[in-house]
Scaffold this active site. Sequence first.
Site, short mmCIF file in Angstrom:
data_model
loop_
_atom_site.label_atom_id
_atom_site.label_comp_id
_atom_site.label_asym_id
_atom_site.label_seq_id
_atom_site.Cartn_x
_atom_site.Cartn_y
_atom_site.Cartn_z
N HIS A 238 114.23 20.18 10.31
CA HIS A 238 115.65 20.54 10.23
C HIS A 238 116.23 20.01 8.92
CE1 HIS A 238 116.42 21.01 14.86
NE2 HIS A 238 115.37 21.68 14.43
N TYR B 284 120.77 9.22 7.72
CA TYR B 284 120.18 9.98 8.83
C TYR B 284 118.72 10.35 8.55
CZ TYR B 284 120.08 13.09 12.87
OH TYR B 284 119.75 13.67 14.07
N TYR C 192 125.96 17.45 17.21
CA TYR C 192 126.59 16.22 17.69
C TYR C 192 128.07 16.53 17.91
CZ TYR C 192 122.56 13.34 16.24
OH TYR C 192 121.31 12.77 16.10
N LYS D 61 117.68 6.21 15.34
CA LYS D 61 117.02 5.24 14.47
C LYS D 61 115.93 4.38 15.12
CE LYS D 61 118.70 6.14 10.59
NZ LYS D 61 118.03 7.45 10.66
N PRO E 221 121.37 5.22 20.64
CA PRO E 221 120.54 6.33 20.13
C PRO E 221 121.26 7.34 19.23
CG PRO E 221 120.99 6.63 22.47
CD PRO E 221 121.54 5.30 22.11
P1 FAD Z 1 108.53 0.74 23.16
O1 FAD Z 1 108.48 2.20 22.90
O2 FAD Z 1 109.49 0.24 24.20
O3 FAD Z 1 107.06 0.27 23.53
C1 FAD Z 1 106.78 -1.00 24.06
C2 FAD Z 1 105.50 -0.92 24.88
O4 FAD Z 1 105.20 -2.24 25.31
C3 FAD Z 1 105.64 -0.07 26.11
O5 FAD Z 1 104.58 0.86 26.19
C4 FAD Z 1 105.62 -1.07 27.25
O6 FAD Z 1 105.01 -0.55 28.43
C5 FAD Z 1 104.80 -2.19 26.67
N1 FAD Z 1 105.07 -3.49 27.28
C6 FAD Z 1 106.28 -3.99 27.65
N2 FAD Z 1 106.13 -5.20 28.19
C7 FAD Z 1 104.82 -5.49 28.15
C8 FAD Z 1 104.05 -6.60 28.55
N3 FAD Z 1 104.62 -7.66 29.14
N4 FAD Z 1 102.70 -6.58 28.37
C9 FAD Z 1 102.11 -5.50 27.78
N5 FAD Z 1 102.81 -4.40 27.39
C10 FAD Z 1 104.13 -4.41 27.56
N6 FAD Z 1 114.63 6.55 18.32
C11 FAD Z 1 114.56 7.35 17.22
O7 FAD Z 1 114.10 6.89 16.16
N7 FAD Z 1 114.94 8.66 17.22
C12 FAD Z 1 115.48 9.22 18.34
O8 FAD Z 1 115.77 10.41 18.35
C13 FAD Z 1 115.64 8.39 19.50
N8 FAD Z 1 116.16 8.88 20.64
C14 FAD Z 1 116.14 8.12 21.77
C15 FAD Z 1 116.64 8.70 22.93
C16 FAD Z 1 116.62 7.96 24.09
C17 FAD Z 1 117.16 8.59 25.33
C18 FAD Z 1 116.10 6.63 24.11
C19 FAD Z 1 116.04 5.82 25.39
C20 FAD Z 1 115.62 6.05 22.97
C21 FAD Z 1 115.64 6.79 21.78
N9 FAD Z 1 115.17 6.25 20.60
C22 FAD Z 1 115.16 7.03 19.46
C23 FAD Z 1 114.66 4.87 20.56
C24 FAD Z 1 113.12 4.79 20.67
O9 FAD Z 1 112.67 5.48 21.81
C25 FAD Z 1 112.67 3.32 20.70
O10 FAD Z 1 113.35 2.61 19.69
C26 FAD Z 1 111.15 3.17 20.51
O11 FAD Z 1 110.46 3.53 21.69
C27 FAD Z 1 110.75 1.74 20.14
O12 FAD Z 1 109.35 1.64 20.04
P2 FAD Z 1 108.60 0.26 20.31
O13 FAD Z 1 107.16 0.54 20.07
O14 FAD Z 1 109.26 -0.82 19.56
O15 FAD Z 1 108.88 -0.07 21.84
C1 DHB Z 2 117.35 13.11 20.07
C2 DHB Z 2 117.64 11.80 20.36
C3 DHB Z 2 118.62 11.15 19.64
O1 DHB Z 2 118.90 9.87 19.91
C4 DHB Z 2 119.32 11.79 18.63
O2 DHB Z 2 120.29 11.13 17.96
C5 DHB Z 2 119.01 13.09 18.35
C6 DHB Z 2 118.02 13.77 19.07
C7 DHB Z 2 116.29 13.80 20.85
O3 DHB Z 2 115.79 13.20 21.82
O4 DHB Z 2 115.96 14.95 20.53
#
Ligand code: FAD
Ligand code: DHB
Length: 395
Positions: free
Chosen positions: A72, A385, A201, A297, A293
């Site tokens: 996009h 962004y 948005y 980021k 979210p």
């Molecule tokens: P996580 O993805 O949380 O991974 C952590 C892992 O550690 C998990 O698999 C978990 O099971 C494991 N774990 C936890 N505790 C333990 C333990 N005690 N022992 C062993 N394993 C463990 N980010 C964006 O950049 N762009 C977006 O568009 C965006 N949209 C989002 C929309 C929603 C609805 C949500 C909820 C989040 C969104 N995010 C977005 C944020 C993004 O999903 C997270 O920031 C990202 O998953 C972080 O990655 P991580 O690897 O740090 O942690």
């Molecule tokens: C999506 C998630 C977000 O947090 C955002 O700002 C834009 C798109 C998505 O899940 O597609």
Amino acid sequence: MRTQVGIVGAGPAGLMLSQLLHLAGIESIVLEARARREIEATVRAGVLEQGTVDLLDSIGLGVRLHREGFVHHGIELRYDGRGHRIDLSAHAGGKAITVYAQHEVIKDLVAARLACGGRIVFGAAGVEPRGFDTDAPSLHYSADGVAQVLACDFIAGCDGYHGVCRSAVPQGACHEFSRSYPFGWFGILAEAAPSSAELVYTHHPRGFALVSTRSPTIQRLYFQCDPHENVDAWDDARIWSELRARLATRDGWAPVEGPVLQKNVVGMRSFVCEPMQFGRLYLAGDAAHIVPPTGAKGLNLAIADVRMLAAALAEHYRSGNGPRLAAYSSTALRRVWKAQRFSWFMTSLLHRFPGATAYEQRLQLADLDYVTGSDAAQSSLAENYVGLPFEDATC
Ligand code: FAD
Ligand code: DHB
């Protein structure tokens, strides 16, 4: 068992770190509490910054992403029934974002790790980081009911916001900065054709709404809700009626509707833990910081952290020391705080704040008017962004 870097968590941060370390000739083992099928099915983020895509490309993991993801070049900000396109690429040196689901990134990373002979222990229970304030850290856990100890040089805490690594840090060593928001996001996956070629948005007196996408037949949409909203109180008709009301434009735009396949509510929070290093324990991703979210980021920041951490560890193993590892926390935190600022800005710009005074509501509309009318403001939004440049191009 022994490895060089013991990684807790097979989210985007842990898996990417493990793969980058492997490519630098450094061994690691990933301990993940959940099953493989579970981490590969959890629906979360969707927007990948240009730098995240470039990194995936550079390690040979861009093939499916380019085939199935959507590039996009702009987003729409919609308020007062009118849409305003922000041309991201024109304002950010040709950079773009790619919409590709987080669990697809996870599948690609897991497949790559396993194909390279990498070890991921799924279903690791009771993981406990120990001795990270000494030269001999270790991870204690159990697999299939059998107690195990993984000795390592360093521990990477990539276990998300609710993980064990940050809570293993002695009280007082970690300074926490946080803000919670009086709303959440109701997210749905729907079987429907795309409503829009780009993300929308929307600010509306009933609350924020976001139109995103996943595939030609599956759409992702979100709307602002009470953080404790009960999803069962929302059938398909009610969900679509709310989305239609918030997304309506003066010229009759309406979302393409279809059966809701999945629905959930996520809370909104800003959080930073400083520093991101305690002895030989390094935190990365959501384990160290959370953003609401709205700026898309979180995942990108998790990837940015481990890109810095992998480069720092590679330098350490290459040269026996090196300044980067000692600087990891301060280098990462500079990017983290800029993402905090942008995520807070986007959240404040677009949501309805319960209890906001009429004056504050007018200011919010003035901010929207300013952003959509000013080239300078659009450049700032676009640059953040698509992802700020990395300070150190060699990371
Ligand atoms: P996580 O993805 O949380 O991974 C952590 C892992 O550690 C998990 O698999 C978990 O099971 C494991 N774990 C936890 N505790 C333990 C333990 N005690 N022992 C062993 N394993 C463990 N980010 C964006 O950049 N762009 C977006 O568009 C965006 N949209 C989002 C929309 C929603 C609805 C949500 C909820 C989040 C969104 N995010 C977005 C944020 C993004 O999903 C997270 O920031 C990202 O998953 C972080 O990655 P991580 O690897 O740090 O942690
Ligand atoms: C999506 C998630 C977000 O947090 C955002 O700002 C834009 C798109 C998505 O899940 O597609």
